[in-house]
Design a protein around this motif. Structure first.
Motif, PDB file in Angstrom:
ATOM      1  N   HIS A 116       0.849  -1.188   0.000  1.00 30.48           N
ATOM      2  CA  HIS A 116       0.000   0.000   0.000  1.00 30.48           C
ATOM      3  C   HIS A 116       0.892   1.249   0.000  1.00 30.48           C
ATOM      4  N   CYS A 117       1.351   1.622  -1.188  1.00 25.02           N
ATOM      5  CA  CYS A 117       2.178   2.816  -1.376  1.00 25.02           C
ATOM      6  C   CYS A 117       1.693   3.535  -2.625  1.00 25.02           C
ATOM      7  N   GLY A 118       1.919   4.850  -2.679  1.00 25.83           N
ATOM      8  CA  GLY A 118       1.398   5.593  -3.811  1.00 25.83           C
ATOM      9  C   GLY A 118      -0.107   5.405  -3.848  1.00 25.83           C
ATOM     10  N   ASN A 119      -0.693   5.361  -5.030  1.00 29.22           N
ATOM     11  CA  ASN A 119      -2.102   4.979  -5.142  1.00 29.22           C
ATOM     12  C   ASN A 119      -2.148   3.656  -5.888  1.00 29.22           C
ATOM     13  N   TRP A 120      -2.187   2.565  -5.142  1.00 28.72           N
ATOM     14  CA  TRP A 120      -2.139   1.216  -5.701  1.00 28.72           C
ATOM     15  C   TRP A 120      -3.334   0.922  -6.599  1.00 28.72           C
ATOM     16  N   GLU A 121      -4.432   1.671  -6.446  1.00 29.36           N
ATOM     17  CA  GLU A 121      -5.609   1.425  -7.282  1.00 29.36           C
ATOM     18  C   GLU A 121      -5.350   1.769  -8.748  1.00 29.36           C
ATOM     19  N   THR A 122      -4.364   2.628  -9.023  1.00 28.96           N
ATOM     20  CA  THR A 122      -4.073   2.982 -10.410  1.00 28.96           C
ATOM     21  C   THR A 122      -3.487   1.813 -11.192  1.00 28.96           C
ATOM     22  N   ALA A 123      -3.115   0.744 -10.505  1.00 28.53           N
ATOM     23  CA  ALA A 123      -2.575  -0.438 -11.177  1.00 28.53           C
ATOM     24  C   ALA A 123      -3.613  -1.121 -12.067  1.00 28.53           C
ATOM     25  N   ILE A 124      -4.861  -0.672 -12.012  1.00 26.66           N
ATOM     26  CA  ILE A 124      -5.882  -1.262 -12.890  1.00 26.66           C
ATOM     27  C   ILE A 124      -5.555  -1.029 -14.365  1.00 26.66           C
ATOM     28  N   ILE A 125      -4.652  -0.094 -14.661  1.00 31.80           N
ATOM     29  CA  ILE A 125      -4.289   0.197 -16.047  1.00 31.80           C
ATOM     30  C   ILE A 125      -3.333  -0.842 -16.631  1.00 31.80           C
ATOM     31  N   LEU A 126      -2.706  -1.648 -15.791  1.00 33.74           N
ATOM     32  CA  LEU A 126      -1.616  -2.531 -16.245  1.00 33.74           C
ATOM     33  C   LEU A 126      -1.994  -3.529 -17.341  1.00 33.74           C
ATOM     34  N   PRO A 127      -3.206  -4.106 -17.349  1.00 33.48           N
ATOM     35  CA  PRO A 127      -3.517  -5.045 -18.437  1.00 33.48           C
ATOM     36  C   PRO A 127      -3.374  -4.446 -19.831  1.00 33.48           C
ATOM     37  N   LYS A 128      -3.416  -3.130 -19.935  1.00 32.36           N
ATOM     38  CA  LYS A 128      -3.247  -2.479 -21.238  1.00 32.36           C
ATOM     39  C   LYS A 128      -1.803  -2.525 -21.715  1.00 32.36           C
ATOM     40  N   PHE A 129      -0.871  -2.888 -20.819  1.00 34.31           N
ATOM     41  CA  PHE A 129       0.551  -2.868 -21.158  1.00 34.31           C
ATOM     42  C   PHE A 129       1.202  -4.237 -21.096  1.00 34.31           C
ATOM     43  N   MET A 130       0.433  -5.285 -20.851  1.00 40.30           N
ATOM     44  CA  MET A 130       1.016  -6.625 -20.749  1.00 40.30           C
ATOM     45  C   MET A 130       0.259  -7.600 -21.650  1.00 40.30           C
ATOM     46  N   LYS A 131       0.950  -8.658 -22.037  1.00 41.96           N
ATOM     47  CA  LYS A 131       0.334  -9.670 -22.889  1.00 41.96           C
ATOM     48  C   LYS A 131      -0.523 -10.641 -22.087  1.00 41.96           C
ATOM     49  N   GLU A 265      11.886  -0.073   1.526  1.00 41.84           N
ATOM     50  CA  GLU A 265      12.611   0.910   0.712  1.00 41.84           C
ATOM     51  C   GLU A 265      11.627   1.812  -0.029  1.00 41.84           C
ATOM     52  N   ASN A 266      10.574   1.201  -0.564  1.00 41.68           N
ATOM     53  CA  ASN A 266       9.522   1.930  -1.262  1.00 41.68           C
ATOM     54  C   ASN A 266       8.880   2.973  -0.341  1.00 41.68           C
ATOM     55  N   ILE A 267       8.584   2.573   0.880  1.00 43.28           N
ATOM     56  CA  ILE A 267       7.927   3.464   1.847  1.00 43.28           C
ATOM     57  C   ILE A 267       8.858   4.606   2.240  1.00 43.28           C
ATOM     58  N   ARG A 268      10.126   4.309   2.458  1.00 41.62           N
ATOM     59  CA  ARG A 268      11.064   5.354   2.888  1.00 41.62           C
ATOM     60  C   ARG A 268      11.245   6.448   1.832  1.00 41.62           C
ATOM     61  N   GLN A 269      11.043   6.090   0.558  1.00 46.27           N
ATOM     62  CA  GLN A 269      11.195   7.096  -0.495  1.00 46.27           C
ATOM     63  C   GLN A 269      10.127   8.185  -0.388  1.00 46.27           C
ATOM     64  N   GLU A 270       8.893   7.798  -0.134  1.00 41.38           N
ATOM     65  CA  GLU A 270       7.798   8.764   0.029  1.00 41.38           C
ATOM     66  C   GLU A 270       6.880   8.250   1.139  1.00 41.38           C
ATOM     67  N   PRO A 271       7.278   8.390   2.408  1.00 42.33           N
ATOM     68  CA  PRO A 271       6.535   7.753   3.505  1.00 42.33           C
ATOM     69  C   PRO A 271       5.101   8.232   3.682  1.00 42.33           C
ATOM     70  N   TYR A 272       4.794   9.432   3.243  1.00 46.72           N
ATOM     71  CA  TYR A 272       3.447   9.963   3.467  1.00 46.72           C
ATOM     72  C   TYR A 272       2.378   9.247   2.637  1.00 46.72           C
ATOM     73  N   THR A 273       2.776   8.502   1.594  1.00 46.86           N
ATOM     74  CA  THR A 273       1.780   7.817   0.762  1.00 46.86           C
ATOM     75  C   THR A 273       1.331   6.491   1.367  1.00 46.86           C
ATOM     76  N   ARG A 274       1.946   6.080   2.444  1.00 50.41           N
ATOM     77  CA  ARG A 274       1.598   4.838   3.131  1.00 50.41           C
ATOM     78  C   ARG A 274       0.382   5.068   4.027  1.00 50.41           C
ATOM     79  N   PRO A 275      -0.606   4.172   4.056  1.00 50.49           N
ATOM     80  CA  PRO A 275      -1.722   4.325   5.005  1.00 50.49           C
ATOM     81  C   PRO A 275      -1.238   4.045   6.431  1.00 50.49           C
TER      82      PRO A 275
END
Length: 283
Positions: A116-131, A265-275
């Motif tokens: 849960h970092c950044g806005n994980w819900e935006t990952a719904i776009i990924l099927p448009k970029f993978m086979k 490591e992901n969280i430490r880069q931008e800790p405020y995006t973590r719930p």
């Protein structure tokens, strides 16, 4: 019928420009932080325990930015109800997704592990970029309306929803194709297994071992997905990196520990995006 009516209202509301949604999110932030003080003590405690090396002033900045980010995420989720895939694509930068093509050619499954970092819900776009087809593993929410709304949002761009209770059987079913299984693996497990209590953000933390066990049982590659906010509001960078493609050769807890290290490591880069408001360390 009630769901359709309310969904239609939310849909019409979501058609407003994203900048407009950030305006009401800002007022939501003022109310949540300054008036209601939603779980403020829990937020402060979690951040203080996770970053003891920071000064009180530095932690206070993270707390305030967390509440602002928290409200902005709500606004972005509302926008996801109606945004087109082309519209969402303009807000996303993707790096390293070509790593998935190797496993597509080998007809091997991939577990896409993230937190849960950044806005994980935006990952719904990924099927448009993978086979591969992508299956999002989820645990049904207690509120039936919210559960259906989130499932509808997450499946808008051809992501298939699959219950956490059914994913093992689905992955173990013989298939002559590669599938991607999208898993948020950083929640607090219902049952604590002591050997999977791992040092994480300066605390002894119980972690799910599902990603590791499924990977070893199916010989699936495990890929970590980092999601970080961009320089402009509403933009995110998605970065794919391999954890392992030889899961059966890894030691016990190795995959889980590597995942936890990448997530930290992901969280430490931008800790405020973590719930920070949930009681993550309640066990």
């Amino acid at each position: 019928m009630s769901y359709r009516i309310i969904h239609a209202i939310i849909y019409l509301f979501s058609l407003l420009p994203l900048w407009w949604h950030y305006i009401w999110a800002y007022f939501m932030y003022l109310i949540t932080y300054y008036i209601v003080g939603y779980r403020k003590e829990t937020v402060r405690k979690n951040i203080a325990n996770s970053f003891p090396e920071l000064t009180e002033k530095e932690r206070h900045v993270i707390v305030k930015k967390f509440y602002r980010s928290f409200c902005n995420h709500f606004a972005e989720i509302v926008k996801l109800v109606s945004i087109s895939h082309r519209g969402l694509e303009k807000h996303i930068d993707i790096r390293g997704i070509d790593i998935l093509e190797k496993y597509y050619n080998e007809k091997r499954h991939v577990i896409l592990a993230l937190g849960h970092c950044g806005n994980w819900e935006t990952a719904i776009i990924l099927p448009k970029f993978m086979k591969q087809e992508m299956f999002a593993v989820y645990r049904p929410l207690e509120n039936g309306f919210i559960d259906k709304l989130m499932r509808d949002i997450r499946s808008r761009f051809n992501t298939h929803m699959i219950s956490d209770k059914k994913v093992a059987r689905h992955m173990l079913t013989p298939r002559d194709e590669s599938l991607v299984y999208y898993m948020l693996a950083d929640q607090c497990p219902l049952k604590v297994i002591e050997k999977y209590r791992i040092p994480f953000l300066n605390q002894s933390t119980a972690m799910y071992n599902g990603v590791e066990k499924l990977a070893q049982a199916t010989n699936a590659a495990v890929v970590y997905l980092s999601i970080l906010p961009g320089k402009r509001a509403g933009r995110y960078l998605m970065d794919f990196s391999l954890i392992t493609d030889t899961p059966k050769e890894t030691a016990e807890t190795e995959i889980t520990r590597t995942y936890a290290a990448r997530l930290a490591e992901n969280i430490r880069q931008e800790p405020y995006t973590r719930p920070w408001s949930p009681h993550r360390w309640k066990r």
